[in-house]
Design a protein around this motif. Sequence first.
Motif, PDB file in Angstrom:
ATOM      1  N   ILE A   6       0.846  -1.185   0.000  1.00  0.00           N
ATOM      2  CA  ILE A   6       0.000   0.000   0.000  1.00  0.00           C
ATOM      3  C   ILE A   6       0.884   1.238   0.000  1.00  0.00           C
ATOM      4  O   ILE A   6       2.026   1.209   0.447  1.00  0.00           O
ATOM      5  N   ASP A   7       0.353   2.309  -0.517  1.00  0.00           N
ATOM      6  CA  ASP A   7       1.039   3.589  -0.560  1.00  0.00           C
ATOM      7  C   ASP A   7       0.622   4.375   0.676  1.00  0.00           C
ATOM      8  O   ASP A   7      -0.559   4.689   0.836  1.00  0.00           O
ATOM      9  N   VAL A   8       1.560   4.659   1.561  1.00  0.00           N
ATOM     10  CA  VAL A   8       1.268   5.329   2.821  1.00  0.00           C
ATOM     11  C   VAL A   8       1.714   6.789   2.720  1.00  0.00           C
ATOM     12  O   VAL A   8       2.827   7.081   2.283  1.00  0.00           O
ATOM     13  N   ASP A   9       0.865   7.693   3.150  1.00  0.00           N
ATOM     14  CA  ASP A   9       1.236   9.104   3.280  1.00  0.00           C
ATOM     15  C   ASP A   9       1.816   9.271   4.682  1.00  0.00           C
ATOM     16  O   ASP A   9       1.101   9.532   5.647  1.00  0.00           O
ATOM     17  N   TYR A  10       3.122   9.090   4.803  1.00  0.00           N
ATOM     18  CA  TYR A  10       3.776   9.121   6.109  1.00  0.00           C
ATOM     19  C   TYR A  10       3.651  10.480   6.784  1.00  0.00           C
ATOM     20  O   TYR A  10       3.555  10.575   7.999  1.00  0.00           O
ATOM     21  N   GLU A  11       3.630  11.549   5.994  1.00  0.00           N
ATOM     22  CA  GLU A  11       3.530  12.893   6.569  1.00  0.00           C
ATOM     23  C   GLU A  11       2.227  13.072   7.351  1.00  0.00           C
ATOM     24  O   GLU A  11       2.204  13.696   8.403  1.00  0.00           O
ATOM     25  N   ARG A  12       1.143  12.475   6.857  1.00  0.00           N
ATOM     26  CA  ARG A  12      -0.148  12.596   7.544  1.00  0.00           C
ATOM     27  C   ARG A  12      -0.159  11.939   8.913  1.00  0.00           C
ATOM     28  O   ARG A  12      -1.021  12.238   9.734  1.00  0.00           O
ATOM     29  N   VAL A  13       0.756  11.010   9.127  1.00  0.00           N
ATOM     30  CA  VAL A  13       0.795  10.328  10.417  1.00  0.00           C
ATOM     31  C   VAL A  13       2.034  10.705  11.233  1.00  0.00           C
ATOM     32  O   VAL A  13       2.446   9.973  12.126  1.00  0.00           O
ATOM     33  N   GLY A  14       2.619  11.866  10.900  1.00  0.00           N
ATOM     34  CA  GLY A  14       3.675  12.417  11.725  1.00  0.00           C
ATOM     35  C   GLY A  14       5.100  12.091  11.336  1.00  0.00           C
ATOM     36  O   GLY A  14       6.024  12.418  12.069  1.00  0.00           O
ATOM     37  N   TYR A  15       5.298  11.446  10.211  1.00  0.00           N
ATOM     38  CA  TYR A  15       6.656  11.122   9.757  1.00  0.00           C
ATOM     39  C   TYR A  15       6.950  11.950   8.514  1.00  0.00           C
ATOM     40  O   TYR A  15       6.873  11.473   7.391  1.00  0.00           O
TER      41      TYR A  15
ATOM     42  N   VAL B 229      11.824   6.527   6.721  1.00  0.00           N
ATOM     43  CA  VAL B 229      10.977   7.628   7.187  1.00  0.00           C
ATOM     44  C   VAL B 229      11.313   7.919   8.646  1.00  0.00           C
ATOM     45  O   VAL B 229      11.719   7.033   9.393  1.00  0.00           O
ATOM     46  N   GLY B 230      11.129   9.189   8.997  1.00  0.00           N
ATOM     47  CA  GLY B 230      11.374   9.583  10.374  1.00  0.00           C
ATOM     48  C   GLY B 230      10.592  10.821  10.735  1.00  0.00           C
ATOM     49  O   GLY B 230      10.129  11.562   9.872  1.00  0.00           O
ATOM     50  N   ARG B 231      10.428  11.019  12.030  1.00  0.00           N
ATOM     51  CA  ARG B 231       9.723  12.208  12.527  1.00  0.00           C
ATOM     52  C   ARG B 231      10.619  13.441  12.505  1.00  0.00           C
ATOM     53  O   ARG B 231      10.156  14.553  12.328  1.00  0.00           O
TER      54      ARG B 231
ATOM     55  N   VAL C 154      12.510  13.198   0.018  1.00  0.00           N
ATOM     56  CA  VAL C 154      11.535  13.023  -1.056  1.00  0.00           C
ATOM     57  C   VAL C 154      10.341  13.919  -0.762  1.00  0.00           C
ATOM     58  O   VAL C 154       9.825  13.926   0.365  1.00  0.00           O
ATOM     59  N   HIS C 155       9.904  14.649  -1.761  1.00  0.00           N
ATOM     60  CA  HIS C 155       8.720  15.497  -1.598  1.00  0.00           C
ATOM     61  C   HIS C 155       7.454  14.687  -1.847  1.00  0.00           C
ATOM     62  O   HIS C 155       6.544  14.664  -1.030  1.00  0.00           O
ATOM     63  N   ASN C 156       7.369  14.016  -2.984  1.00  0.00           N
ATOM     64  CA  ASN C 156       6.231  13.165  -3.344  1.00  0.00           C
ATOM     65  C   ASN C 156       6.731  11.979  -4.142  1.00  0.00           C
ATOM     66  O   ASN C 156       7.774  12.051  -4.787  1.00  0.00           O
ATOM     67  N   GLU C 157       5.952  10.928  -4.127  1.00  0.00           N
ATOM     68  CA  GLU C 157       6.255   9.747  -4.930  1.00  0.00           C
ATOM     69  C   GLU C 157       4.954   9.314  -5.594  1.00  0.00           C
ATOM     70  O   GLU C 157       3.896   9.331  -4.967  1.00  0.00           O
TER      71      GLU C 157
END
Length: 170
Positions: free
Chosen positions: A58-67, A113-115, A140-143
Motif C-alpha cells: 500500500i502507498d502510505v502518506d507518512y507525513e499525515r501520520v507524523g513522519y 521515514v522519520g519524525r 523526497v517530496h512526493n512519490e
Amino acid sequence: MPQRDLDELDRYVIYRLQENAWETSAAEIAADYGVSPSTVRNRIIRLRDDDVIQGSHIDVDYERVGYQLFTIIFCTAPIPKREQLARDTLEIPGVVSARELMTGEENIHVVAVGRDGDDLSRIGRDLASLGLEIVEEELVHNEYFCPFHWFGPDEEATDDASSQPEPNEE
C-alpha cells in the motif's frame, strides 16, 4: 529462475491489480475482460504460485501520520555482501524498503521515514554499523505510482496475440 510467459489475460489481471489491488475485485476484472470470476481468481492464484505477483503493498502518506521526513539514502556495499546487506537494512526501524542495484558505486538505495533529524541520524548510524557507506541522502517530496503500461488493455502484446484464453477457460 525460469521465465513465466504471460498471456493477455495474465497481463490484464496484473495491470488492474497494480492500479488498485485493494478495491478491485476478481468479479470486476472478469466482467471487464469477459471471463468468469473463477477464471480470474485462478489466474491470480497461479500468478502468486509462480512468484509473478509477490506481496500486496500500500502507498502510505507518512507525513499525515507524523513522519514528515521521507528520505532515500544512497549507500555503497561490497559486491559479495550487497544482497545480504540490502536485506539486513529492512531490520532497521524506520527503513521501509531497500533496492539492490547491479551496477554503480551507489549500489543500495534505502528508503526510510522519520519524525525528525534524530530519527534519520539513528538510521544512518544503524546503516553504517551494518557495513554500508552512506554516499548521499535525499528528502523526497512526493512519490507517484502507476501500473506497467505494457500490461494495460490498450497496449499491443509483445508475444503472439493468439495466446488469449477463451472465455471461461480454467
